[in-house]
Motif scaffolding. Structure first.
Motif, PDB file in Angstrom:
ATOM      1  N   UNK A   1       0.845  -1.204   0.000  1.00  0.00           N
ATOM      2  CA  UNK A   1       0.000   0.000   0.000  1.00  0.00           C
ATOM      3  C   UNK A   1       0.877   1.250   0.000  1.00  0.00           C
ATOM      4  N   UNK A   2       1.848   1.299   0.887  1.00  0.00           N
ATOM      5  CA  UNK A   2       2.651   2.516   1.031  1.00  0.00           C
ATOM      6  C   UNK A   2       3.592   2.704  -0.154  1.00  0.00           C
ATOM      7  N   UNK A   3       4.091   1.622  -0.739  1.00  0.00           N
ATOM      8  CA  UNK A   3       4.914   1.746  -1.941  1.00  0.00           C
ATOM      9  C   UNK A   3       4.081   2.213  -3.131  1.00  0.00           C
ATOM     10  N   UNK A   4       2.847   1.754  -3.204  1.00  0.00           N
ATOM     11  CA  UNK A   4       1.944   2.222  -4.270  1.00  0.00           C
ATOM     12  C   UNK A   4       1.672   3.711  -4.126  1.00  0.00           C
ATOM     13  N   UNK A   5       1.493   4.175  -2.894  1.00  0.00           N
ATOM     14  CA  UNK A   5       1.289   5.606  -2.649  1.00  0.00           C
ATOM     15  C   UNK A   5       2.515   6.397  -3.069  1.00  0.00           C
ATOM     16  N   UNK A   6       3.698   5.853  -2.760  1.00  0.00           N
ATOM     17  CA  UNK A   6       4.933   6.528  -3.132  1.00  0.00           C
ATOM     18  C   UNK A   6       5.083   6.573  -4.657  1.00  0.00           C
ATOM     19  N   UNK A   7       4.712   5.492  -5.330  1.00  0.00           N
ATOM     20  CA  UNK A   7       4.748   5.480  -6.798  1.00  0.00           C
ATOM     21  C   UNK A   7       3.773   6.513  -7.364  1.00  0.00           C
ATOM     22  N   UNK A   8       2.625   6.666  -6.729  1.00  0.00           N
ATOM     23  CA  UNK A   8       1.662   7.669  -7.169  1.00  0.00           C
ATOM     24  C   UNK A   8       2.267   9.069  -7.099  1.00  0.00           C
ATOM     25  N   UNK A   9       3.105   9.312  -6.104  1.00  0.00           N
ATOM     26  CA  UNK A   9       3.705  10.636  -5.959  1.00  0.00           C
ATOM     27  C   UNK A   9       4.623  10.976  -7.133  1.00  0.00           C
ATOM     28  N   UNK A  10       5.339   9.996  -7.666  1.00  0.00           N
ATOM     29  CA  UNK A  10       6.177  10.288  -8.833  1.00  0.00           C
ATOM     30  C   UNK A  10       5.303  10.582 -10.042  1.00  0.00           C
ATOM     31  N   UNK A  11       4.190   9.891 -10.166  1.00  0.00           N
ATOM     32  CA  UNK A  11       3.243  10.171 -11.245  1.00  0.00           C
ATOM     33  C   UNK A  11       2.628  11.557 -11.067  1.00  0.00           C
ATOM     34  N   UNK A  12       2.308  11.916  -9.829  1.00  0.00           N
ATOM     35  CA  UNK A  12       1.739  13.242  -9.564  1.00  0.00           C
ATOM     36  C   UNK A  12       2.737  14.339  -9.910  1.00  0.00           C
ATOM     37  N   UNK A  13       4.007  14.110  -9.598  1.00  0.00           N
ATOM     38  CA  UNK A  13       5.035  15.092  -9.949  1.00  0.00           C
ATOM     39  C   UNK A  13       5.101  15.275 -11.459  1.00  0.00           C
ATOM     40  N   UNK A  14       5.100  14.177 -12.188  1.00  0.00           N
ATOM     41  CA  UNK A  14       5.131  14.256 -13.654  1.00  0.00           C
ATOM     42  C   UNK A  14       3.880  14.957 -14.191  1.00  0.00           C
ATOM     43  N   UNK A  15       2.732  14.649 -13.624  1.00  0.00           N
ATOM     44  CA  UNK A  15       1.483  15.291 -14.045  1.00  0.00           C
ATOM     45  C   UNK A  15       1.547  16.803 -13.846  1.00  0.00           C
ATOM     46  N   UNK A  16       1.996  17.226 -12.672  1.00  0.00           N
ATOM     47  CA  UNK A  16       2.108  18.664 -12.399  1.00  0.00           C
ATOM     48  C   UNK A  16       3.111  19.317 -13.347  1.00  0.00           C
TER      49      UNK A  16
ATOM     50  N   UNK B   1       3.894  18.404 -16.393  1.00  0.00           N
ATOM     51  CA  UNK B   1       3.327  18.485 -17.741  1.00  0.00           C
ATOM     52  C   UNK B   1       2.213  19.522 -17.836  1.00  0.00           C
ATOM     53  N   UNK B   2       1.316  19.539 -16.854  1.00  0.00           N
ATOM     54  CA  UNK B   2       0.194  20.482 -16.925  1.00  0.00           C
ATOM     55  C   UNK B   2       0.641  21.928 -16.714  1.00  0.00           C
ATOM     56  N   UNK B   3       1.678  22.132 -15.919  1.00  0.00           N
ATOM     57  CA  UNK B   3       2.190  23.483 -15.675  1.00  0.00           C
ATOM     58  C   UNK B   3       3.292  23.861 -16.661  1.00  0.00           C
TER      59      UNK B   3
ATOM     60  N   UNK C   1      10.523  27.142 -20.380  1.00  0.00           N
ATOM     61  CA  UNK C   1       9.875  26.038 -19.665  1.00  0.00           C
ATOM     62  C   UNK C   1      10.781  25.427 -18.600  1.00  0.00           C
ATOM     63  N   UNK C   2      12.046  25.835 -18.580  1.00  0.00           N
ATOM     64  CA  UNK C   2      12.968  25.375 -17.545  1.00  0.00           C
ATOM     65  C   UNK C   2      12.935  26.373 -16.398  1.00  0.00           C
ATOM     66  N   UNK C   3      12.023  26.103 -15.492  1.00  0.00           N
ATOM     67  CA  UNK C   3      11.817  27.013 -14.369  1.00  0.00           C
ATOM     68  C   UNK C   3      11.285  26.212 -13.193  1.00  0.00           C
ATOM     69  N   UNK C   4      11.004  26.896 -12.122  1.00  0.00           N
ATOM     70  CA  UNK C   4      10.390  26.230 -10.968  1.00  0.00           C
ATOM     71  C   UNK C   4       8.976  26.753 -10.803  1.00  0.00           C
ATOM     72  N   UNK C   5       8.163  25.957 -10.165  1.00  0.00           N
ATOM     73  CA  UNK C   5       6.778  26.317  -9.894  1.00  0.00           C
ATOM     74  C   UNK C   5       6.446  25.824  -8.486  1.00  0.00           C
ATOM     75  N   UNK C   6       5.748  26.631  -7.717  1.00  0.00           N
ATOM     76  CA  UNK C   6       5.469  26.281  -6.321  1.00  0.00           C
ATOM     77  C   UNK C   6       4.701  24.967  -6.189  1.00  0.00           C
ATOM     78  N   UNK C   7       3.701  24.744  -7.028  1.00  0.00           N
ATOM     79  CA  UNK C   7       2.906  23.515  -6.902  1.00  0.00           C
ATOM     80  C   UNK C   7       3.714  22.281  -7.306  1.00  0.00           C
ATOM     81  N   UNK C   8       4.541  22.403  -8.332  1.00  0.00           N
ATOM     82  CA  UNK C   8       5.404  21.287  -8.731  1.00  0.00           C
ATOM     83  C   UNK C   8       6.399  20.986  -7.624  1.00  0.00           C
ATOM     84  N   UNK C   9       6.993  22.016  -7.067  1.00  0.00           N
ATOM     85  CA  UNK C   9       7.969  21.822  -5.994  1.00  0.00           C
ATOM     86  C   UNK C   9       7.325  21.227  -4.747  1.00  0.00           C
ATOM     87  N   UNK C  10       6.089  21.588  -4.461  1.00  0.00           N
ATOM     88  CA  UNK C  10       5.382  21.039  -3.301  1.00  0.00           C
ATOM     89  C   UNK C  10       5.184  19.532  -3.460  1.00  0.00           C
TER      90      UNK C  10
END
Length: 155
Positions: free
Chosen positions: A22-37, A39-41, A62-71
């Protein structure tokens, strides 16, 4: 092969395996969420990642930082810092012969704390929500480590 069958019959180990999944799946989701943020930003860390959006100077915007991506990225890094020790110590703990109900309490509290930590990080909820979730999970891992050291090692 008999040892593997014995391990699969160990209820505490199987509980650990379930909560680790369960916890490894959640951690894998976080890498997907980072990629999603990212791409969308349209926020990238490497030049080759933004090549499809333009060339040269156009791509550099496009090479910059964004608060939501960094979060999201920081939440994922925090998972790595806490879940990896839980997995190692939790494995040793599950093989040290703890009571099933006590082990389940440890595993459930840790997973709950990490899920809450992620929600508190991404929402963001005001402090001390995130800090409390962190310390609860950290405390669970320390508790398991203490149990292993106290009961099975010769210190």
């Amino acid at each position: 092969m008999a040892e593997l069958n014995q391990l699969m019959e160990n209820e505490v180990f199987m509980a650990f395996a379930s909560y680790a999944t369960i916890i490894l799946s959640k951690m894998m989701f976080m890498s997907t969420a980072t990629a999603f943020y990212r791409l969308t930003k349209k926020v990238f860390a490497n030049p080759e990642d933004c090549a499809s959006f333009g060339k040269g100077e156009n791509a550099k915007k496009y090479m910059r930082t964004d608060d939501s991506v960094e979060r999201v990225r920081r939440a994922h890094l925090n998972d790595l810092e806490n879940i990896v020790p839980f997995l190692g110590i939790g494995l040793l703990y599950s093989l040290s012969g703890p009571d099933l109900s006590t082990a389940l309490l440890h595993f459930r509290v840790f997973v709950g704390a990490r899920v809450y930590h992620t929600l508190a990080y991404l929402t963001p909820l005001p402090q001390p929500n995130r800090a409390l979730a962190f310390f609860v999970g950290y405390g669970v891992t320390l508790s398991m480590a203490y149990r292993v050291l106290r009961s099975k090692l010769y210190l």
